[in-house]
Design a protein around this motif. Sequence first.
Motif, short mmCIF file in Angstrom:
data_model
loop_
_atom_site.label_atom_id
_atom_site.label_comp_id
_atom_site.label_asym_id
_atom_site.label_seq_id
_atom_site.Cartn_x
_atom_site.Cartn_y
_atom_site.Cartn_z
N PHE A 141 0.82 -1.20 0.00
CA PHE A 141 0.00 0.00 0.00
C PHE A 141 0.86 1.26 0.00
O PHE A 141 0.55 2.25 -0.67
CB PHE A 141 -0.94 0.00 1.21
N CYS A 142 1.95 1.24 0.75
CA CYS A 142 2.84 2.41 0.78
C CYS A 142 3.43 2.67 -0.61
O CYS A 142 3.53 3.82 -1.04
CB CYS A 142 3.95 2.20 1.80
N SER A 143 3.82 1.60 -1.31
CA SER A 143 4.37 1.76 -2.65
C SER A 143 3.32 2.30 -3.62
O SER A 143 3.61 3.15 -4.47
CB SER A 143 4.92 0.42 -3.16
N CYS A 144 2.09 1.81 -3.50
CA CYS A 144 1.01 2.30 -4.36
C CYS A 144 0.74 3.77 -4.12
O CYS A 144 0.57 4.55 -5.06
CB CYS A 144 -0.26 1.49 -4.13
N TRP A 145 0.69 4.17 -2.84
CA TRP A 145 0.43 5.57 -2.52
C TRP A 145 1.53 6.49 -3.02
O TRP A 145 1.25 7.56 -3.54
CB TRP A 145 0.28 5.74 -1.00
N MET A 146 2.77 6.05 -2.88
CA MET A 146 3.90 6.93 -3.20
C MET A 146 4.24 6.96 -4.69
O MET A 146 4.60 8.01 -5.22
CB MET A 146 5.13 6.48 -2.40
N PHE A 147 4.14 5.83 -5.37
CA PHE A 147 4.66 5.75 -6.74
C PHE A 147 3.62 5.31 -7.77
O PHE A 147 3.34 6.03 -8.72
CB PHE A 147 5.87 4.79 -6.78
N PHE A 148 3.04 4.15 -7.56
CA PHE A 148 2.19 3.56 -8.61
C PHE A 148 0.93 4.38 -8.87
O PHE A 148 0.56 4.61 -10.02
CB PHE A 148 1.83 2.12 -8.25
#
Length: 247
Positions: A141-148
């Motif tokens: 979820f952190c990766s989705c929020w920040m980048f994807f």
Amino acid sequence: MKGPGLVFVVYPEVFSTMPLPQLWAPLFFLMLLCLGLDSQFAMVEVAVTSIMDGCGPKVLRVLKRQEIIVLAVCVIGFLLGIPHITKGGMYVFQLMDHYTAVVSLMFLAFFEVLAVCWVFGLRRMTIMVKRMLGKAPNIYFCSCWMFFSPVLVLCILISSIVQYTPARYGKSYTYPVWAEVVGWGISLVSIIWIPLGALQEICRNKGTLMQRIKTAMSPTIELDPVNHLPEKQRVDIPESVDFISPP
């Protein structure tokens, strides 16, 4: 076919060819009614919350109760929806749907993701999620929020602008130029407040231009990762007290 014709023409014809069409057709339109009501609840709540946050005390001096504000928002929305059910309402609906469903929506979503995850910050976001759920979000979820999510929304926005085509109704009717201008005006009604709000925030700060921009992009609170409270409101919570109970 897409748009309202898909829902009100194609699907009813399909249901008429199925066994027990008297069952499936009412269920389908009941589903549409529930879907519309669910969307209306969210939109009315957003409008009322914006009014209360922006000028709540001033409005309450006149309307006295928040329920009256909700009623006023619903009445205004009802009046604005009347043109859609007139003889030429389908043309109005198609014009608004063409200019508000993709470009303005993706524009708002992109800056919303930037504001929440890059300006407010992933660390603060993680602390608030942990406060609500009892556990921090995982790396997915952190990766989705920040980048994807920002990259995906930006790609959809750019693709929508590049592949833009003028509004049409059916295969034969093309909207005149003045209708195109009205359509873009309707789209800008929701978009223009982002640069105007940023400009207002920069202008009311002090210092050089870069200092004003830095101040405008700085969060106003700093959460304490231990107590999940703003640092200025930090308190000592006994270990025996469950501050947040996981669902």
